[in-house]
Design an enzyme around this catalytic site. Sequence first.
Site, PDB file in Angstrom:
ATOM      1  N   ASP A  35      -9.630   2.326   8.524  1.00 46.49           N
ATOM      2  CA  ASP A  35      -9.686   3.532   7.689  1.00 46.49           C
ATOM      3  C   ASP A  35     -10.697   4.515   8.265  1.00 46.49           C
ATOM      4  OD1 ASP A  35      -7.864   2.538   5.785  1.00 46.49           O
ATOM      5  OD2 ASP A  35      -9.460   1.700   4.534  1.00 46.49           O
ATOM      6  N   GLU A  53       0.841  -1.184   0.000  1.00 47.00           N
ATOM      7  CA  GLU A  53       0.000   0.000   0.000  1.00 47.00           C
ATOM      8  C   GLU A  53       0.885   1.246   0.000  1.00 47.00           C
ATOM      9  OE1 GLU A  53      -3.174   0.341   2.831  1.00 47.00           O
ATOM     10  OE2 GLU A  53      -4.080  -1.555   2.206  1.00 47.00           O
ATOM     11  N   HIS A  73      -4.731   6.768   0.107  1.00 49.60           N
ATOM     12  CA  HIS A  73      -3.924   5.551   0.163  1.00 49.60           C
ATOM     13  C   HIS A  73      -4.505   4.523  -0.797  1.00 49.60           C
ATOM     14  CE1 HIS A  73      -7.051   4.341   3.081  1.00 49.60           C
ATOM     15  NE2 HIS A  73      -6.683   3.090   2.849  1.00 49.60           N
ATOM     16  N   HIS A 114      -5.503   0.439  -1.958  1.00 52.37           N
ATOM     17  CA  HIS A 114      -5.960  -0.873  -1.502  1.00 52.37           C
ATOM     18  C   HIS A 114      -5.719  -1.861  -2.638  1.00 52.37           C
ATOM     19  CE1 HIS A 114      -9.089  -0.201   1.969  1.00 52.37           C
ATOM     20  NE2 HIS A 114      -7.911   0.287   2.267  1.00 52.37           N
TER      21      HIS A 114
END
Length: 155
Positions: free
Chosen positions: A110, A35, A97, A99
């Site tokens: 999150d 990630e 970010h 996934h």
Amino acid sequence: MSSWGSPDRKMLLSFSASTLDVFNNHIQHRDTDCEAGGLLLGTVHGVHLLIDEATAPTKWDRRFRYLFERTPLGHAGIALARWKASHGTVRYLGEWHTHPEDHPTPSSLDRSEWRRLANDRKDKRPLLAVIVGRKSLRVELVTAHGPGLVLQSIE
């Protein structure tokens, strides 16, 4: 997918080409990809947002297959430099970010982190939270209390 809006189209958001490039450069295509993430910096125009920059992961961040931990080192300095250079018009608007899934869904971690960050906002505006998946983006405006407002692609 550079333009996004609330379901009623009263709130609009646009990502710059360079922001989308940062997202695209960090998509987790392979099983070995970790990630990635960073800050979202941009300008506010009433209820409309223009995201000018997404910071890239730094050497101090912790990156794993299913976890990204952003550290302040690097990102905070970039945000402060942009703030000063723009005389306070370019500001921190949120976080992004990746996934490792086609169409990303926020985890409970999150969501709790987004609420914490939204609560810490000095300007009390909602936090912009973006998850970059392999085929789509998840774009939300998150307040300290209550569910986020999921924005929809306009293009």
